[in-house]
Scaffold this active site. Structure first.
Site, mmCIF file in Angstrom:
data_model
loop_
_atom_site.group_PDB
_atom_site.id
_atom_site.type_symbol
_atom_site.label_atom_id
_atom_site.label_comp_id
_atom_site.label_asym_id
_atom_site.label_seq_id
_atom_site.Cartn_x
_atom_site.Cartn_y
_atom_site.Cartn_z
ATOM 1 N N GLU A 1 -10.429 7.309 5.036
ATOM 2 C CA GLU A 1 -9.382 6.683 5.639
ATOM 3 C C GLU A 1 -9.416 7.318 7.304
ATOM 4 O OE1 GLU A 1 -5.458 5.471 4.026
ATOM 5 O OE2 GLU A 1 -6.018 6.659 2.125
ATOM 6 N N ASP B 1 0.843 -1.155 -0.109
ATOM 7 C CA ASP B 1 0.002 0.078 0.020
ATOM 8 C C ASP B 1 0.851 1.224 0.058
ATOM 9 O OD1 ASP B 1 -2.183 1.678 -0.071
ATOM 10 O OD2 ASP B 1 -3.207 0.388 1.805
#
Length: 453
Positions: A370, A176
Site C-alpha cells: 500500500e 474497504d
C-alpha cells in the site's frame, strides 16, 4: 506463493492466470476460506504508487482479460463445486488512477482521480463490466475519490446507478478497510448514511463494529436509511452465501490439507515465474549460463531470501525479509544445477584474486504494501547497486537480476551489466527464474509498464 500480479501480467498468458487462480482456490478451500479479496483489477498509471505490483499492467484491455481469467479460475462453473471460492474484483472504481500528492494519509493509495467521469469509465470500468458478465458476485469499493463525486465509497452514481443498475450487478458491494470513516471524518453518522445509501451492502469495519451497528440502527429508526435499503443489502449478501452453499457446507472439507503447497501446485507457480521474467538487456554470449565449465559468482541479500522474493501482502501485511515461508531461493535453485561451480556471498566479499566467467547480482526493493511503498524516486537500495561495481572486476560477464514491484531507475546498472533481468516479485518457486537463466526455458515475459530512463 505465486508471483504478484505485475509478474503475472508480464506473462500475457490468460490460461496460466486462470490456472494460478484455480490452484489458489483449491488451497484456500482446503483451509475453509471461501472468499478471496481478488482479483485486483487496478489499472495503475503511476509506477510511484506502492500498489503498482497489484495490477497486471497499465493497459485496460490486458487487465480486463487477465482479471476475468483469474475470476473464472477462482469460481469455476459453480460456487457450490468443491475447490471453488468466491472472487472479489477490486477496487471499484479508478484504482490506480489517483494523482500523486492527493491522498489523505498516503500519497496515492487514497488520493483523487483527476479525470472526468467519462475518462474514468473508459479506463477503469471495462474490467468490472467483464467480471459482472462472467459471474462476479462480490466487488470491493475503492478508498479513492473522483473529481466529480468525492469518495467512491459514498458515491451513488458509481455504486448504484452504474454498477447495479446499468451493469446489472446482483451481488453485493463491500467497503474497504475502514473506508466509510473517510467519507466524512468529522461526522461518522453522516458518513455511514452516505455510504449505505450510495449502495454499500457490507461494511468492512476493522475496529469499532458496535459503533457502526448502533449508528446504522439509529439511521434506520429515524428514517435516514430506508428499511428497504437494508433489506436489499441483506438479500444480496444472503443470496451470495446461498449460491456458495455455505449454509449446507459451513465447514472446510476434510482430507484436503495435502493440496496446500503440493508439488503439482508449486509446478504451476514455477512455470509462472519462468514466464514472468523479462530480459531487459541481453549482451552476446551472456545468457543462458552454461551448467558446466563456467565459474559463477552470485551476490545480493535477495538472492537467498524468500521474504524479499515474496514482497508485501505475503504472510504479513507489509511482508518482511527472511525465511517467512517454505520455498526455493535463486541461490538454492542454481546450486542444484551448478553445484560447486557456484559461489554465493551476499555482500560480494569474494576472495581477492577471484575471477569467474559469470557474475550474478540480485538487487531488490525491500518488501512493502500500500502507501508505505510509495516512492518519489524509484531508486533501488544504494547498497545493492554498490554490489554491481564490486562484482564487475571479478567476472567476465555480469548479469543483474531485479526483484521489484515496478520498474525502477537503472542508474549504475544498465551501463555496467551485460544482461539485465526483471524478475518482479516471483514468490516461493524461484526455480522458474533459474530455468530461464540456465536456458531450460526461453524468456517470454514482456513488461506491462513503461520503463523510465
Amino acid at each position: 506463493v505465486f508471483p504478484h500480479n505485475i509478474g503475472m501480467g508480464a506473462t500475457h498468458d490468460a490460461a496460466l492466470v486462470q490456472q494460478e487462480c484455480k490452484v489458489t482456490a483449491a488451497e484456500m478451500n482446503a483451509t475453509g476460506v471461501r472468499w478471496t479479496f481478488g482479483p485486483v483489477v487496478a489499472v495503475p498509471q503511476d509506477i510511484r504508487w506502492g500498489r503498482t505490483y497489484e495490477g497486471y499492467g497499465e493497459n485496460t484491455g490486458l487487465v480486463t482479460q487477465l482479471g476475468t481469467a483469474c475470476l473464472k479460475g477462482l469460481q469455476g462453473t459453480s460456487l457450490t463445486d468443491p475447490n471453488t471460492v468466491v472472487g472479489d474484483p477490486k477496487h471499484y472504481i479508478g484504482d490506480g488512477g489517483t494523482a500523486y500528492g492527493t491522498g489523505q494519509d498516503a500519497p496515492l493509495d487514497r488520493g483523487t482521480d483527476n479525470m472526468t467521469n467519462a475518462q474514468i469509465e473508459s479506463m477503469f470500468l471495462p474490467p468490472y463490466k467483464d467480471a459482472v458478465q462472467n459471474g462476479a458476485r462480490i466487488i470491493m469499493v475503492s478508498f479513492s475519490s473522483t473529481q466529480e463525486g468525492g469518495k467512491v465509497t459514498g458515491d451513488k452514481h458509481w455504486l448504484t446507478d452504474v454498477l447495479k443498475s446499468q451493469l446489472g450487478f446482483t451481488g453485493f458491494l463491500v467497503s474497504d478497510w475502514g473506508a466509510i470513516d473517510l467519507i466524512d471524518p468529522s461526522d461518522y453518522t453522516a458518513a455511514v448514511k452516505q455510504a449505505i445509501n450510495a449502495g454499500i451492502d457490507m461494511a468492512m469495519v476493522p475496529d469499532d463494529w458496535a459503533k457502526f451497528e448502533s449508528t446504522l440502527k439509529g439511521l434506520v429508526q429515524n428514517g435516514g436509511v430506508a428499511q428497504t435499503r437494508i433489506d436489499d443489502a441483506v438479500s444480496r449478501i444472503l443470496k451470495v452465501k446461498f449460491e456458495m452453499g455455505l449454509f449446507e457446507n459451513p465447514m472446510p472439507p476434510s482430507g484436503q490439507a495435502d493440496q496446500v503447497g503440493s508439488a503439482a501446485n508449486r509446478a504451476v507457480a514455477r512455470q509462472a515465474v519462468a514466464e514472468s521474467a523479462v530480459l531487459l538487456k541481453a549482451g552476446s554470449k551472456v545468457l543462458p549460463i552454461a551448467k558446466s565449465g563456467q565459474k559463477v559468482l552470485i551476490a545480493g541479500e535477495a538472492a537467498d531470501d524468500i521474504g524479499i522474493a515474496l514482497g508485501g501482502w505475503s504472510i504479513s501485511w507489509q511482508g518482511s525479509a527472511g525465511p517467512t515461508t517454505t520455498g526455493t531461493t535463486l541461490v538454492q535453485a542454481l546450486q542444484t544445477q551448478l553445484g560447486s561451480s557456484l559461489t554465493y556471498k551476499a555482500d560480494a566479499a569474494f576472495d581477492s584474486g577471484t575471477k569467474a566467467d559469470i557474475g550474478i547480482v540480485v538487487v531488490a526493493e525491500q518488501p512493502y504494501a500500500e502507501g508505505k511503498g510509495d516512492s518519489p524516486t524509484l531508486q533501488l537500495p544504494d547498497a545493492d547497486v554498490a554490489l554491481i561495481a564490486k562484482m564487475k572486476p571479478l567476472v567476465t560477464k555480469l548479469v543483474v537480476v531485479i526483484y521489484s514491484g515496478r520498474p525502477m531507475m537503472l542508474d549504475g546498472i544498465i551501463g555496467q551489466a551485460d544482461a539485465v533481468v526483471a524478475a518482479w516479485l516471483p514468490g516461493t518457486e524461484v526455480e522458474g527464474l533459474a530455468d530461464v537463466l540456465l536456458g531450460d526455458k526461453p524468456f517470454v515475459g514482456t513488461t506491462t509498464y513503461p520503463w523510465p530512463k
